[in-house]
Design a protein around this motif. Structure first.
Motif, short mmCIF file in Angstrom:
data_model
loop_
_atom_site.label_atom_id
_atom_site.label_comp_id
_atom_site.label_asym_id
_atom_site.label_seq_id
_atom_site.Cartn_x
_atom_site.Cartn_y
_atom_site.Cartn_z
N LEU A 160 35.05 25.70 45.29
CA LEU A 160 35.78 24.97 44.25
C LEU A 160 35.59 25.61 42.88
O LEU A 160 36.54 25.70 42.08
N ILE A 161 34.38 26.07 42.59
CA ILE A 161 34.12 26.72 41.31
C ILE A 161 34.90 28.02 41.19
O ILE A 161 35.57 28.27 40.19
N VAL A 162 34.80 28.86 42.23
CA VAL A 162 35.51 30.15 42.22
C VAL A 162 37.02 29.93 42.17
O VAL A 162 37.74 30.62 41.43
N THR A 163 37.52 28.97 42.95
CA THR A 163 38.95 28.67 42.95
C THR A 163 39.40 28.16 41.58
O THR A 163 40.47 28.56 41.07
N SER A 164 38.59 27.30 40.97
CA SER A 164 38.92 26.79 39.64
C SER A 164 39.01 27.91 38.62
O SER A 164 39.91 27.94 37.77
N VAL A 165 38.06 28.85 38.71
CA VAL A 165 38.07 30.00 37.79
C VAL A 165 39.35 30.80 37.98
O VAL A 165 39.99 31.23 37.00
N LYS A 166 39.75 31.03 39.23
CA LYS A 166 40.97 31.80 39.50
C LYS A 166 42.19 31.09 38.93
O LYS A 166 43.07 31.72 38.31
N VAL A 167 42.27 29.79 39.11
CA VAL A 167 43.41 29.02 38.60
C VAL A 167 43.41 29.01 37.07
O VAL A 167 44.44 29.24 36.43
N LEU A 168 42.25 28.74 36.49
CA LEU A 168 42.15 28.65 35.03
C LEU A 168 42.41 29.98 34.35
O LEU A 168 42.95 30.03 33.24
N ASP A 169 42.02 31.07 35.01
CA ASP A 169 42.26 32.40 34.43
C ASP A 169 43.75 32.76 34.39
O ASP A 169 44.14 33.69 33.69
N CYS A 170 44.55 32.02 35.15
CA CYS A 170 46.00 32.28 35.15
C CYS A 170 46.68 31.67 33.92
O CYS A 170 47.84 32.00 33.64
N MET A 171 45.99 30.79 33.22
CA MET A 171 46.59 30.15 32.04
C MET A 171 45.55 30.00 30.93
O MET A 171 45.23 28.89 30.51
N PRO A 172 45.01 31.13 30.47
CA PRO A 172 43.92 31.08 29.48
C PRO A 172 44.30 30.40 28.17
O PRO A 172 43.50 29.66 27.60
N TRP A 198 23.26 33.78 40.25
CA TRP A 198 24.62 34.26 40.49
C TRP A 198 25.04 35.22 39.39
O TRP A 198 24.89 34.94 38.21
N ASN A 199 25.57 36.35 39.79
CA ASN A 199 26.06 37.33 38.83
C ASN A 199 27.25 36.75 38.06
O ASN A 199 28.19 36.24 38.65
N LYS A 200 27.20 36.83 36.73
CA LYS A 200 28.25 36.24 35.89
C LYS A 200 29.64 36.74 36.28
O LYS A 200 30.61 36.00 36.28
N GLU A 201 29.73 38.02 36.60
CA GLU A 201 31.03 38.61 36.91
C GLU A 201 31.57 38.13 38.26
O GLU A 201 32.77 38.20 38.52
N LYS A 202 30.69 37.63 39.13
CA LYS A 202 31.11 37.27 40.48
C LYS A 202 31.93 35.99 40.54
O LYS A 202 32.48 35.67 41.61
N LEU A 203 31.98 35.23 39.45
CA LEU A 203 32.87 34.07 39.44
C LEU A 203 34.32 34.52 39.56
O LEU A 203 35.17 33.80 40.08
N ASN A 204 34.61 35.72 39.03
CA ASN A 204 35.93 36.32 39.22
C ASN A 204 35.92 37.11 40.52
O ASN A 204 35.95 38.33 40.54
N MET A 205 35.86 36.41 41.62
CA MET A 205 35.65 37.01 42.93
C MET A 205 36.91 37.75 43.41
O MET A 205 38.01 37.20 43.35
N PRO A 206 36.75 38.99 43.90
CA PRO A 206 37.90 39.71 44.47
C PRO A 206 38.48 38.95 45.65
O PRO A 206 37.79 38.18 46.33
N MET A 207 39.76 39.18 45.93
CA MET A 207 40.45 38.43 46.97
C MET A 207 39.82 38.61 48.35
O MET A 207 39.80 37.67 49.15
N LYS A 208 39.30 39.79 48.64
CA LYS A 208 38.69 40.00 49.95
C LYS A 208 37.47 39.10 50.14
O LYS A 208 37.34 38.43 51.18
#
Length: 333
Positions: A244-256, A189-199
Motif C-alpha cells: 500500500l505504501i509503495v502503491t501510494s507513492v506510485k499514484v501520488l508521484d503521478c500528480m505531484p 528501508w532504502n529511501k529510494e526504494k519507495l519508488n520501486m521499479p515495476m519488476k
C-alpha cells in the motif's frame, strides 16, 4: 534532527489513521472479520521507522523530552478524560488498570502474549504506544552504535531472513515481534526504494496475492492457531502495508502538483496535525460503554454523533497540547 517534508508521507499517514478509525468502526458494527482496516497500524509502524532512518539525534535528552510532549502528554490527557467519564457515570476503573495505562505498559502483552494485564475500556488502541516506545529505545541504541547499524545495512537480506525466522520461532513460545519488525523494516528501508521499479513491484504484488490467499486458507482450517493468528496474519499484513505504501507513492508521484497543493492547504494541515489526537480519542466511542452503538439508534445518527464527538475530543486535546501550532495554521492565509 529535522528532515525535508515529504508530502507523500503526510498523505499516507493521514490515510493510515483514517483506516484505523474505519477498522474500529467496522469492528463495532461486527463487519470487520478480517480486520483489513487495521492495516493502518502496520503502515504507522513502517512510516515511523522510515522517518527516523536518516535522522541524527544529537541530544537524546532533548529528543526524549520532545517525544514525551508530543506523544505522552496528549495520551495522559485522553487517559484522564476516559477515567473521569467512567467514574462520573459509575463504570468500573481499577487502580491497577489506571496505573498500567499511566505507565504506558498496557501494550507489553502484545509482545509477551502470556502476560495478562488489566484492561481499561475505551483505551484499547493505545497498546500501540507501548510497542512504539520499545522501538524507540532499540532505535536509540542503534543510533549510539553506528557500527551495528552499518553491519545490518550491509547484510540486509541476511538480517531480513533472520528476522523472519526469529518471528516464527518466537511465536511458538508466546512472543510476538511482528510490529517492532515492521518499524525496523521501515527504519532500514532504502529511501529510494519507495519508488520501486515495476519488476520488483510486480514481484511484491505477487507475494501479496500469495500471502493473502494463504491467509484465507489458514483462516478456514487453522483459525485460532499460532500459525494463523501470529504468523500468517502478521506477515500478510506486513506485506500488504508495504504494498500500500509503495502503491501510494506510485499514484501520488503521478500528480505531484496536486499533492503539493493539497497538503499545503489549511484544512489538510489541520487534519494532519489532528492525526494523533484523532487516534487517541476515537476508540472510546467504538468500544466499551461509551460506544455510540450502545446509546444511539440508526446507522446515520451513529456515524454523525461518532464524527462529532471524536472531532471535538481531538480538537480539545490539540488545544491543550499544541495550541500554538494550531493557531499558527488557522491564522495563516
Amino acid at each position: 534532527m529535522a528532515t525535508r517534508f515529504d508530502p507523500r508521507i503526510s498523505v499516507i499517514r493521514v490515510c493510515a489513521m483514517l483506516s484505523i478509525i474505519a477498522g474500529h468502526w467496522l469492528s463495532m458494527q461486527n463487519i470487520n472479520h478480517f480486520q483489513f482496516g487495521a492495516i493502518g497500524v502496520e503502515i504507522f509502524f513502517f512510516v515511523s521507522g522510515y522517518l527516523y532512518s536518516d535522522k541524527k539525534i544529537h541530544n537524546v535528552k532533548d529528543w526524549m523530552c520532545n517525544r514525551w510532549h508530543r506523544l505522552i502528554i496528549p495520551y495522559w490527557i485522553v487517559l484522564g478524560g476516559v477515567i473521569l467519564l467512567r467514574l462520573i457515570f459509575g463504570y468500573d476503573v481499577t487502580v491497577n488498570a489506571a496505573l498500567v495505562y499511566f505507565l504506558n505498559v498496557q501494550g507489553i502483552d502484545r509482545i509477551f502474549r502470556n502476560l495478562s494485564l488489566p484492561v481499561l475500556k475505551g483505551m484499547g488502541q493505545t497498546w500501540f504506544l507501548s510497542v512504539l516506545v520499545i522501538c524507540y529505545i532499540i532505535m536509540l541504541v542503534l543510533k549510539k552504535k553506528p557500527m551495528i547499524e552499518k553491519k545490518i545495512r550491509e547484510h540486509s537480506k541476511l538480517a531480513f531472513l533472520c528476522s523472519v525466522l526469529c518471528q516464527i520461532v518466537l511465536s511458538f513460545v508466546g512472543i510476538q515481534i511482528i510490529r517492532p519488525l515492521c518499524f525496523f523494516y521501515g527504519y532500514f528501508w532504502n529511501k529510494e526504494k519507495l519508488n520501486m521499479p515495476m519488476k520488483k513491484y510486480s514481484i511484491l504484488t505477487l507475494l501479496l496475492v500469495m500471502l493473502t490467499a494463504m491467509r484465507f486458507v489458514t483462516h478456514i482450517f487453522c483459525d485460532g492457531s499460532i500459525l494463523y493468528d501470529y504468523i500468517m496474519f502478521g506477515w500478510s499484513f506486513v506485506v500488504l502495508a508495504l504494498w500500500l505504501i509503495v502503491t501510494s507513492v506510485k499514484v501520488l508521484d503521478c500528480m505531484p502538483n496536486v499533492i503539493i497543493k493539497m497538503v499545503s492547504c489549511r484544512a489538510w494541515k489541520i487534519l494532519d496535525l489532528m492525526t494523533y489526537p484523532l487516534f487517541l480519542t476515537h476508540y472510546m466511542f467504538t468500544s466499551g460503554e461509551f460506544a455510540v452503538i450502545n446509546w444511539i439508534n440508526g446507522l446515520n445518527a451513529q456515524i454523525l454523533v461518532f464524527i462529532i464527538l471524536t472531532c471535538i475530543s481531538a480538537f480539545l486535546v490539540l488545544f491543550f497540547t499544541d495550541y500554538k501550532k494550531m493557531k499558527e495554521i488557522i491564522s495563516n492565509t
